[in-house]
Scaffold this motif. Structure first.
Motif, mmCIF file in Angstrom:
data_model
loop_
_atom_site.group_PDB
_atom_site.id
_atom_site.type_symbol
_atom_site.label_atom_id
_atom_site.label_comp_id
_atom_site.label_asym_id
_atom_site.label_seq_id
_atom_site.Cartn_x
_atom_site.Cartn_y
_atom_site.Cartn_z
ATOM 1 N N ALA A 6 -20.890 -2.986 45.930
ATOM 2 C CA ALA A 6 -20.976 -2.431 47.956
ATOM 3 C C ALA A 6 -19.131 -2.105 47.666
ATOM 4 N N GLU A 7 -18.539 -3.110 46.415
ATOM 5 C CA GLU A 7 -17.138 -3.095 46.636
ATOM 6 C C GLU A 7 -16.639 -1.683 45.921
ATOM 7 N N ALA A 8 -17.493 -0.911 45.366
ATOM 8 C CA ALA A 8 -17.219 -0.463 44.655
ATOM 9 C C ALA A 8 -17.435 1.398 45.385
ATOM 10 N N ASP A 9 -18.605 1.081 45.781
ATOM 11 C CA ASP A 9 -18.667 2.116 46.856
ATOM 12 C C ASP A 9 -17.719 1.899 47.845
ATOM 13 N N LYS A 10 -17.290 1.349 48.458
ATOM 14 C CA LYS A 10 -15.994 1.032 49.395
ATOM 15 C C LYS A 10 -14.874 1.576 48.655
ATOM 16 N N LEU A 21 -16.330 13.012 48.257
ATOM 17 C CA LEU A 21 -17.503 12.556 48.447
ATOM 18 C C LEU A 21 -18.333 13.125 49.277
ATOM 19 N N ASP A 22 -17.995 14.690 49.569
ATOM 20 C CA ASP A 22 -19.199 15.780 49.474
ATOM 21 C C ASP A 22 -19.940 15.803 48.754
ATOM 22 N N LEU A 23 -19.861 15.498 47.219
ATOM 23 C CA LEU A 23 -21.265 15.471 46.262
ATOM 24 C C LEU A 23 -22.245 14.603 46.469
ATOM 25 N N GLY A 24 -21.731 13.398 47.546
ATOM 26 C CA GLY A 24 -23.258 12.454 47.494
ATOM 27 C C GLY A 24 -23.156 11.383 46.611
ATOM 28 N N LEU A 25 -22.344 11.120 45.826
ATOM 29 C CA LEU A 25 -22.287 10.096 44.136
ATOM 30 C C LEU A 25 -22.555 8.685 45.027
ATOM 31 N N THR A 26 -23.004 7.875 44.335
ATOM 32 C CA THR A 26 -23.138 6.460 44.983
ATOM 33 C C THR A 26 -23.092 5.698 42.855
ATOM 34 N N VAL A 27 -22.789 4.758 43.769
ATOM 35 C CA VAL A 27 -22.294 3.437 42.880
ATOM 36 C C VAL A 27 -23.440 3.111 42.111
ATOM 37 N N GLU A 28 -24.272 2.636 41.044
ATOM 38 C CA GLU A 28 -25.564 2.872 41.005
ATOM 39 C C GLU A 28 -25.252 0.685 40.339
ATOM 40 N N ALA A 29 -23.972 1.004 39.114
ATOM 41 C CA ALA A 29 -23.774 -0.318 38.974
ATOM 42 C C ALA A 29 -22.200 -0.151 38.146
ATOM 43 N N VAL A 30 -21.647 -2.193 38.023
ATOM 44 C CA VAL A 30 -20.946 -1.512 37.492
ATOM 45 C C VAL A 30 -20.857 -3.055 36.291
ATOM 46 N N LEU A 39 -25.058 11.395 40.579
ATOM 47 C CA LEU A 39 -25.504 12.681 41.552
ATOM 48 C C LEU A 39 -25.769 13.003 41.444
ATOM 49 N N PRO A 40 -26.814 13.298 43.126
ATOM 50 C CA PRO A 40 -28.188 13.986 43.769
ATOM 51 C C PRO A 40 -27.717 15.477 43.533
ATOM 52 N N TRP A 41 -29.091 15.631 43.027
ATOM 53 C CA TRP A 41 -29.376 16.910 43.083
ATOM 54 C C TRP A 41 -28.698 17.730 44.591
ATOM 55 N N ALA A 61 -17.472 13.078 36.397
ATOM 56 C CA ALA A 61 -17.045 12.414 35.187
ATOM 57 C C ALA A 61 -15.740 11.621 35.256
ATOM 58 N N ASP A 62 -15.080 12.253 36.137
ATOM 59 C CA ASP A 62 -13.696 11.992 36.166
ATOM 60 C C ASP A 62 -13.619 11.103 37.800
ATOM 61 N N THR A 63 -14.654 11.231 38.751
ATOM 62 C CA THR A 63 -14.573 9.652 39.596
ATOM 63 C C THR A 63 -15.227 8.852 38.475
ATOM 64 N N ALA A 64 -16.225 9.062 38.352
ATOM 65 C CA ALA A 64 -16.727 7.608 37.720
ATOM 66 C C ALA A 64 -16.294 6.484 36.318
#
Length: 137
Positions: A6-10, A21-30, A39-41, A61-64
């Motif tokens: 949740a902190e990473a998503d913030k 942000l329009d890519l729809g990336l979500t953080v699954e684990a840190v 990255l959703p299809w 990759a850059d964002t991760a």
């Protein structure tokens, strides 16, 4: 203390350009030295033939890497990409992409990471990236 997803998503929402942000990336684990994003299809990100575009994969990759550095540092600090090299191995069609950035070295002013991008449905490796960041703050 380990950062939560949740902190990473913030961090993602507060520090990235609207088009990222329009890519729809979500953080699954840190973790202490890594971040896993999804990255959703999306047809919007696909090229002719239905494969996700290399530009979307490179941005992911850059964002991760930024999220991995932030997790390792205990929060976001200003940073900038110095170098990114990506090798594409197979297309991803009709599936989400799992992006795992693992820090290989984290210094006071520089960070280095290896990133794998895999078809989330099959687990097949789609691309590898190597990233270098300058930490500005």
């Amino acid at each position: 203390m380990t950062m939560t997803t949740a902190e990473a998503d913030k961090i993602l929402l507060a520090n990235f350009a609207p088009w990222v942000l329009d890519l729809g990336l979500t953080v699954e684990a840190v973790g202490e030295d890594r971040a896993v994003l999804r990255l959703p299809w999306s047809k919007r990100l696909a090229r002719e033939g239905g494969a996700l575009s290399g530009q979307a994969l490179m941005a992911a990759a850059d964002t991760a890497t930024v999220i991995a550095v932030s997790a390792a540092r205990g929060g976001f600090v200003p940073m900038t990409t110095v170098q990114q090299s990506t090798s594409f191995q197979r297309p991803v069609t009709g599936a989400d992409v799992r992006i795992e950035a693992v820090l290989t070295k984290l210094g006071r002013r520089m960070a280095f990471a290896d990133v794998t991008l895999s078809d989330a449905a099959s687990g097949a490796l789609a691309a590898r990236a190597s990233t270098v960041y300058a930490i500005l703050g």
